[in-house]
Design a protein around this motif. Structure first.
Motif, short mmCIF file in Angstrom:
data_model
loop_
_atom_site.label_atom_id
_atom_site.label_comp_id
_atom_site.label_asym_id
_atom_site.label_seq_id
_atom_site.Cartn_x
_atom_site.Cartn_y
_atom_site.Cartn_z
N ASP A 141 0.83 -1.21 0.00
CA ASP A 141 0.00 0.00 0.00
C ASP A 141 0.86 1.26 0.00
OD1 ASP A 141 -2.93 -1.24 1.20
OD2 ASP A 141 -1.09 -2.30 1.72
N ASP A 142 2.02 1.20 0.66
CA ASP A 142 2.92 2.37 0.69
C ASP A 142 3.32 2.78 -0.72
OD1 ASP A 142 2.99 2.38 3.57
OD2 ASP A 142 4.44 0.74 3.50
N SER A 143 3.64 1.81 -1.56
CA SER A 143 4.00 2.10 -2.95
C SER A 143 2.81 2.59 -3.75
CB SER A 143 4.56 0.84 -3.62
OG SER A 143 5.80 0.47 -3.07
N ILE A 144 1.67 1.94 -3.58
CA ILE A 144 0.48 2.27 -4.37
C ILE A 144 0.03 3.70 -4.10
CG2 ILE A 144 -1.95 1.69 -4.72
CD1 ILE A 144 -1.12 -1.25 -4.03
N GLU A 145 0.01 4.09 -2.83
CA GLU A 145 -0.41 5.44 -2.47
C GLU A 145 0.58 6.49 -3.00
OE1 GLU A 145 -0.80 4.91 1.70
OE2 GLU A 145 -2.74 3.87 1.54
N GLY A 151 1.16 10.30 -9.95
CA GLY A 151 0.38 10.25 -11.18
C GLY A 151 0.85 9.29 -12.24
N MET A 152 1.58 8.23 -11.84
CA MET A 152 2.05 7.25 -12.82
C MET A 152 1.09 6.07 -12.89
SD MET A 152 5.76 5.36 -13.14
CE MET A 152 6.36 6.39 -14.48
N ARG A 153 0.89 5.53 -14.10
CA ARG A 153 0.13 4.29 -14.25
C ARG A 153 0.96 3.15 -13.68
NH1 ARG A 153 -4.21 4.08 -17.50
NH2 ARG A 153 -3.49 5.83 -18.80
N PHE A 154 0.35 2.30 -12.82
CA PHE A 154 1.16 1.45 -11.94
C PHE A 154 0.64 0.03 -11.87
CE2 PHE A 154 2.72 0.89 -7.29
CZ PHE A 154 3.96 0.44 -7.71
N HIS A 155 1.54 -0.93 -12.12
CA HIS A 155 1.29 -2.34 -11.86
C HIS A 155 2.14 -2.72 -10.65
CE1 HIS A 155 -0.73 -3.85 -15.73
NE2 HIS A 155 -0.77 -2.52 -15.74
N ALA A 156 1.51 -2.80 -9.50
CA ALA A 156 2.21 -3.04 -8.23
C ALA A 156 2.30 -4.54 -7.98
CB ALA A 156 1.46 -2.35 -7.09
N ALA A 157 3.51 -5.06 -7.97
CA ALA A 157 3.73 -6.50 -7.83
C ALA A 157 4.01 -6.86 -6.38
CB ALA A 157 4.88 -6.95 -8.73
N ARG A 158 3.10 -7.67 -5.80
CA ARG A 158 3.27 -8.13 -4.42
C ARG A 158 4.28 -9.29 -4.44
NH1 ARG A 158 4.42 -10.56 0.45
NH2 ARG A 158 3.12 -9.68 2.10
N GLY A 159 5.54 -8.92 -4.25
CA GLY A 159 6.58 -9.93 -4.20
C GLY A 159 6.59 -10.64 -2.86
N ALA A 160 7.42 -11.67 -2.76
CA ALA A 160 7.48 -12.44 -1.52
C ALA A 160 8.72 -13.33 -1.52
CB ALA A 160 6.23 -13.31 -1.37
N MET A 161 9.24 -13.57 -0.32
CA MET A 161 10.30 -14.57 -0.11
C MET A 161 9.86 -15.44 1.06
SD MET A 161 13.82 -12.42 -0.80
CE MET A 161 13.73 -11.46 0.70
N SER A 162 9.92 -16.75 0.88
CA SER A 162 9.46 -17.65 1.94
C SER A 162 10.49 -18.73 2.32
CB SER A 162 8.16 -18.35 1.51
OG SER A 162 8.39 -19.22 0.42
N ASP A 185 -2.18 -11.70 2.42
CA ASP A 185 -1.97 -10.29 2.11
C ASP A 185 -2.13 -10.02 0.62
OD1 ASP A 185 -1.23 -7.59 3.02
OD2 ASP A 185 0.56 -7.89 1.80
N THR A 186 -1.70 -10.95 -0.21
CA THR A 186 -1.86 -10.78 -1.65
C THR A 186 -3.34 -10.70 -2.02
OG1 THR A 186 0.21 -12.00 -2.03
CG2 THR A 186 -1.27 -11.74 -3.90
N GLN A 187 -4.14 -11.57 -1.43
CA GLN A 187 -5.58 -11.53 -1.69
C GLN A 187 -6.18 -10.21 -1.22
OE1 GLN A 187 -7.74 -14.87 -0.11
NE2 GLN A 187 -9.72 -14.13 -0.84
N ARG A 188 -5.74 -9.73 -0.07
CA ARG A 188 -6.24 -8.44 0.44
C ARG A 188 -5.94 -7.32 -0.54
NH1 ARG A 188 -4.06 -3.94 2.47
NH2 ARG A 188 -1.93 -4.79 2.41
N LEU A 189 -4.72 -7.30 -1.08
CA LEU A 189 -4.31 -6.25 -2.01
C LEU A 189 -5.11 -6.30 -3.30
CD1 LEU A 189 -0.51 -6.61 -1.34
CD2 LEU A 189 -1.81 -4.49 -0.97
N ILE A 190 -5.35 -7.49 -3.82
CA ILE A 190 -6.14 -7.62 -5.05
C ILE A 190 -7.53 -7.06 -4.82
CG2 ILE A 190 -7.22 -9.25 -6.64
CD1 ILE A 190 -4.74 -11.09 -6.13
N GLU A 191 -8.13 -7.43 -3.71
CA GLU A 191 -9.51 -7.04 -3.46
C GLU A 191 -9.64 -5.55 -3.10
OE1 GLU A 191 -10.99 -9.93 -0.71
OE2 GLU A 191 -10.90 -11.54 -2.22
N ARG A 192 -8.57 -4.96 -2.59
CA ARG A 192 -8.62 -3.53 -2.28
C ARG A 192 -8.24 -2.66 -3.46
NH1 ARG A 192 -5.34 0.07 2.32
NH2 ARG A 192 -6.35 2.05 1.73
N TRP A 193 -7.22 -3.04 -4.20
CA TRP A 193 -6.61 -2.11 -5.14
C TRP A 193 -6.74 -2.48 -6.61
CZ3 TRP A 193 -5.33 2.43 -3.27
CH2 TRP A 193 -4.86 2.55 -1.95
#
Length: 480
Positions: A141-145, A151-162, A185-193
């Motif tokens: 969300d920090d990046s998206i906001e 004002g840039m068109r944005f594809h925000a990739a929820r990366g992860a390391m496990s 968290d990935t599901q939350r981001l998809i459904e919010r943004w």
């Protein structure tokens, strides 16, 4: 709806289905959409705002398909200046562990400002580190906001390391997350943004980091999650793949196959998937990607900086693979000039062709090289525009044509670095000194005007960014 007219261009490069290049061209915009493109005399003579593009070339907004924007905070770190990929990462993980939400927001805007000034209007960003430090936990969300503000068109990739070091992975254990938490968290981001609509300003990408930092199970579950929303929802998948010889060796040893075999077995192929780098993608992998519509983000400067090799882009394009450009993380490039990246892509493919085989004979009276090894300025611009749009799964950006998003860039041609190059203004952008833009319009909004960002105070941003970069390094060194 407000209207915008850009007229009198020295050259307007449409990248439309006919690849028209229009001298004295113009673009008429209504709201966020291009309504007409053609010679200035044939378009409306007025609009709510008129930009005179005399002595400028007008091109579609460029598309950046791979970045790690937080890395602008760690450019040119001395300890890793001469490292290859794995040692470079091992040297930087301990620094990145101290990222804060403010650092992510400020570094995102710094990277985006640099991109906008270089002609990029759409960018993906792959944030794969989520420390819980001072100021609270880092979130995407920090990046998206931050992107929405600039004002840039944005594809925000929820990366992860496990998979951390204790399980045979590369990252320190303190930087990995549980796979259940990643998926939640990935599901939350998809459904919010996530916005699947045409002209969307933000989309979410599901993006486990790399074969050496996530498990097979997480890769498979991420693909299932993204596709559970259906093709119409347009949730894409992204990861790193086959970046260098060590990366390929890890995949072979750990998963028992080539990188291409690994992603195919996990369902990570298709037009909803793109992979960064693919420097070491073999012939079978290229054929697989072409057959399935899987895309590639080509990052030439990063590949050179980390001595990873030269991606077989000529072979990919000839096979029909979707290829876009990426500036990659600003600690492995260490720049974010997408037009400059296109120039490097063109030159590097010529180096690859020249080192692989003798130069083809030129025709009588001509000194121009021909044959499969040739890589032209127009091809470089195409992968930076239409190629990137295809990789990101978009049909509304990458060209100047009626019905397309109003993402438009103008570049001055009256600068010293282009003097004497106006025989071919388009080629001049790639062969000569790489210029900054005069104007960048994103979704019909002028975000760069006369070479200056309009949506924030750039000197203030740079000052804060430098302070945070120093703070990040100090935090890392004080804990060693």
């Amino acid at each position: 709806m407000p209207t915008l007219l850009i007229r009198n261009a020295r050259l307007l490069v449409t990248m439309d289905t006919q690849r028209r290049e229009i001298e004295g061209g113009a673009v008429f915009v209504r709201g966020q959409v291009i309504e007409a493109v053609g010679p200035s005399a044939e378009l409306p003579a007025s609009a709510d705002e008129v930009i005179d593009a005399r002595d400028q070339i007008v091109i579609p907004g460029l598309v950046n398909t791979h970045h790690h924007m937080f890395q602008t905070l760690t450019r040119a770190v001395p300890a890793v200046q001469d490292c290859a990929l794995f040692d470079w990462l091992r040297g930087l993980y301990p620094i990145w562990a101290h990222l804060t939400p403010e650092m992510v927001r400020v570094s995102t805007q710094t990277a985006m400002a640099e991109l906008l000034l270089s002609g990029c209007t759409t960018s993906s960003d792959h944030l794969y580190l989520y420390p819980n430090g001072r100021g609270g936990p880092v979130t995407l969300d920090d990046s998206i906001e931050a992107a929405a503000q600039i004002g840039m068109r944005f594809h925000a990739a929820r990366g992860a390391m496990s998979v951390g070091q204790s399980q045979g992975g590369l990252p320190p254990d303190r930087l990995v997350e549980s796979e259940a938490a990643i998926l939640k968290d990935t599901q939350r981001l998809i459904e919010r943004w996530h916005n699947p609509g045409r002209f969307a300003m933000q989309r979410i990408v599901v993006a486990p980091c790399s074969p050496f930092s996530v498990s097979r199970e997480l890769m498979r579950d991420c693909a299932l999650l993204a596709r559970s929303y259906g093709a119409a929802h347009g949730v894409s998948l992204h990861t790193h793949l086959a970046e260098n010889d060590s990366d390929v060796a890890y995949t072979r040893e750990t998963f028992g196959g080539t990188p291409a075999q690994y992603v195919e077995a996990l369902g990570w192929v298709g037009p909803d998937v793109w992979c960064a780098h693919c420097v070491k993608l073999d012939a079978a992998g290229i054929a697989l990607f072409a057959r399935t519509g899987t895309g590639v983000a080509h990052c030439p400067c990063s590949n050179m900086r980390l001595a990873s090799g030269i991606a077989p882009v000529r072979a990919m394009l000839d096979a029909g693979v979707a290829v876009g450009l990426g500036v990659d993380g600003a600690a492995s490039n260490d720049a974010g000039h997408l037009l400059g990246e296109a120039r490097m892509a063109m030159l590097l493919q010529r180096v690859a062709a020249g080192s692989a085989a003798p130069a083809p004979a030129a025709s009588a009276g001509s000194s121009r090289r021909t044959g499969a090894g040739h890589f032209s300025a127009r091809e470089a611009l195409e992968i930076a525009t239409l190629g990137g749009a295809r990789v990101l799964g978009r049909d509304d950006i990458g060209a100047l044509a009626p019905g397309m998003a109003a993402d438009i860039v103008t570049v001055p041609l009256d600068t010293i670095g282009l003097a004497g190059a106006l025989h071919d203004p388009l080629a001049a952008l790639l062969f000569c000194h790489v210029p900054q833009v005069r104007h960048s319009i994103v979704n019909g909004r002028v975000v760069v005007r006369d070479g200056h960002i309009t949506t924030l105070e750039l000197p203030v941003l740079i000052e804060r960014h430098n302070a945070l970069a120093a703070q990040l390094a100090q935090a890392a060194y004080s804990t060693r």
